[in-house]
Design an enzyme around this catalytic site. Structure first.
Site: not given
Length: 306
Positions: A118, A258, A285
């Site tokens: 991320s 995601d 995610h």
């Protein structure tokens, strides 16, 4: 399967504008001198390393040493709540300098791999675009190359929620009542679909996310109140123009459901010269938590054999 060595430590990090001594906490799983070490960059910004600790399986299964650390302002590293709202203090250069400082401290600056999840993937891409001589392999997991694409993806995902949930999110976004219980509950519904689809979220994930309540300084300053409303300096963040500069062999990872939809990762695939891409069919995610066994196989094989 052997049990790897584990070592925890701290390294001083000189940040003159912090106004006090700073340190970076880190943990090494495995023995650095055996194989090329993998440095893990956590997300957020503001969610420390704990939720990534399943990557320790790479040390026991593939003999790949893994280095976790908490970026400054996070977890077990120095916190600076007095810098809340100071957008001139929190930025890419701060965390890039911190990463360089850690690499030198551990003596791995000439040969290492990175995995960034991320926000960590964004930071990893920025680091790689500087062409550090020691970076041999890069893994960008569940990350956007441009934050405008990210916001567009979040708003599209929001349309998949029940209409009443969408309406509550929009209501509180417009009223800027982000702390309201309705808004928090609506965000949780979103997260159960697109952050982590496991019925019970793992303790390591809850531990990381708990830091947002303990000290929201970094997330609220750099990002903003939510994934839909980016008010901090990240709102205009992009690494797209610099992606062709990345020389390291790169692996892209994301999940079918995601927050980092394919649309946000396409620029990495399009512009990084040496790149491959794997999507996890049953994940959102957090594919490292949602499909751990396959995730470790994909990552371990890339690091060991490519």
């Amino acid at each position: 399967m052997s049990t790897p060595n584990v070592f925890e430590g701290e390294v001083a990090f000189d940040v003159p504008s912090a106004g006090k001594p700073c340190k970076t906490w880190y943990k090494v799983v495995g023995t650095i001198r055996t194989n090329r070490p993998l440095v893990a960059l956590h997300g957020g910004p503001g969610i420390p390393h704990d939720y990534l600790e399943v990557l320790s399986g790479l040390a026991s299964t593939y003999d790949i040493p893994v280095i976790f650390y908490d970026q400054i302002g996070n977890g077990l590293s120095t916190h600076l709540p007095e810098k809340n709202g100071d957008i001139t203090f929190w930025g890419d250069k701060l965390w890039l300098d911190e990463l360089d400082n850690l690499l030198v401290h551990l003596g791995i600056q000439d040969d290492y791999a990175l995995i960034g999840h991320s926000w960590g993937g964004m930071l990893g891409a920025r680091h790689a675009a500087l062409q550090p001589k020691g970076l041999k392999q890069l893994i960008i997991a569940d990350a956007p190359a441009d934050m405008h694409d990210w916001v567009a993806a979040q708003n599209e995902l929001k349309t998949r929620l029940p209409q009443d949930v969408q309406d509550l999110i929009t209501k509180h976004e417009n009223a800027r009542t982000w702390e309201h219980k309705e808004y928090q509950e609506s965000n949780l519904i979103f997260s159960k679909q697109f952050l982590c689809r496991l019925e019970k979220w793992p303790d390591m994930m809850l531990k990381s996310m708990g830091w947002l309540e303990k000290d929201p300084t970094v997330y609220h300053t750099v990002n903003g109140p939510s994934e839909f409303n980016i008010t901090g300096p990240l709102k205009d963040w992009t690494v797209v123009p610099d992606l062709p500069k990345i020389k390291a062999s790169t692996l892209l990872l994301n999940g079918r459901y995601d927050e980092a939809q394919d649309s946000v990762m396409v620029p990495f695939f399009k512009y990084i010269p040496m790149v491959k891409w794997v999507t996890f069919a049953e994940s959102a995610h957090m594919p490292h938590l949602e499909e751990t066994e396959r995730y470790l196989q994909v990552v371990g094989s890339f690091l060991k054999y490519e």
